[in-house]
Write an enzyme that holds these catalytic residues in place. Structure first.
Site, PDB file in Angstrom:
ATOM      1  N   HIS A   9       0.866  -1.265  -0.100  1.00 17.98           N
ATOM      2  CA  HIS A   9      -0.064  -0.082  -0.110  1.00 17.98           C
ATOM      3  C   HIS A   9       0.782   1.166   0.011  1.00 17.98           C
ATOM      4  CE1 HIS A   9      -3.530  -2.312   1.568  1.00 17.98           C
ATOM      5  NE2 HIS A   9      -2.787  -3.136   1.881  1.00 17.98           N
ATOM      6  N   TYR A  38      -2.188  -1.573   8.810  1.00 13.71           N
ATOM      7  CA  TYR A  38      -1.401  -2.294   8.214  1.00 13.71           C
ATOM      8  C   TYR A  38      -0.319  -2.927   9.347  1.00 13.71           C
ATOM      9  CZ  TYR A  38      -2.543   1.345   4.891  1.00 13.71           C
ATOM     10  OH  TYR A  38      -3.128   2.397   4.215  1.00 13.71           O
ATOM     11  N   HIS A 106      -2.479  -3.279  -3.422  1.00  8.56           N
ATOM     12  CA  HIS A 106      -3.884  -2.973  -3.265  1.00  8.56           C
ATOM     13  C   HIS A 106      -4.474  -2.893  -4.365  1.00  8.56           C
ATOM     14  CE1 HIS A 106      -6.935  -0.599  -0.472  1.00  8.56           C
ATOM     15  NE2 HIS A 106      -7.340  -1.601  -1.050  1.00  8.56           N
ATOM     16  N   LYS A 112     -11.028  -0.332  -7.837  1.00 12.28           N
ATOM     17  CA  LYS A 112     -11.441   1.043  -7.629  1.00 12.28           C
ATOM     18  C   LYS A 112     -10.138   1.912  -6.918  1.00 12.28           C
ATOM     19  CE  LYS A 112     -16.137   0.164  -6.475  1.00 12.28           C
ATOM     20  NZ  LYS A 112     -16.855  -0.321  -5.577  1.00 12.28           N
ATOM     21  N   CYS A 115      -3.680   2.530  -5.585  1.00 10.82           N
ATOM     22  CA  CYS A 115      -2.412   2.290  -4.207  1.00 10.82           C
ATOM     23  C   CYS A 115      -1.924   1.142  -4.747  1.00 10.82           C
ATOM     24  CB  CYS A 115      -3.199   2.291  -3.067  1.00 10.82           C
ATOM     25  SG  CYS A 115      -2.361   1.557  -1.767  1.00 10.82           S
TER      26      CYS A 115
END
Length: 127
Positions: A9, A38, A106, A112, A115
């Site tokens: 990410h 995370y 990600h 959508k 990242c």
């Protein structure tokens, strides 16, 4: 918990500003989450900070948290060589523990999302 995905990410913060795992923890608490989602955070200078313990289910990629570990690069789309070196170290350690796990971004799990704003699979194959 069987780990099948190692997810990269980014913090989506300005590339010229550094933030810590503690900062991200606070942001996530402010969203009424139980804490940082995370497992690792990599700061601009390459420092690797712990987030959520690896034995706790993450909160970083909807629909995949139960079977994944998440690492967050601080920044938006211009990551430092030190960060990428540390990312390689984190992913290598995780792959040693979970050899069948897929490394991905990600964005590879949620169309959508952009990242971490680079192709993690291509980067990993070249590193």
């Amino acid at each position: 918990m069987k780990i099948t995905k190692l997810v990269v990410h980014c913090s989506d913060t300005p590339d010229d500003r550094d933030f810590t795992a503690a900062d991200i923890h606070l942001w996530h608490v402010q969203r009424n989450w139980s804490g940082i989602g995370y497992h690792k955070v990599i700061r601009r200078d390459g420092t690797i900070e712990n987030g959520r313990p690896e034995f706790w289910t993450g909160a970083h990629v909807k629909g995949h948290n139960r079977n994944s570990l998440g690492v967050c690069l601080v920044g938006r789309d211009e990551f430092t060589p030190d960060q990428l070196h540390s990312l390689c170290n984190v992913l290598t350690r995780w792959k040693d523990k979970h050899p069948l796990a897929e490394i991905c971004g990600h964005r590879d799990l949620d169309p959508k999302k952009t990242c971490p704003n680079f192709d993690v699979c291509e980067w990993w194959e070249g590193s």
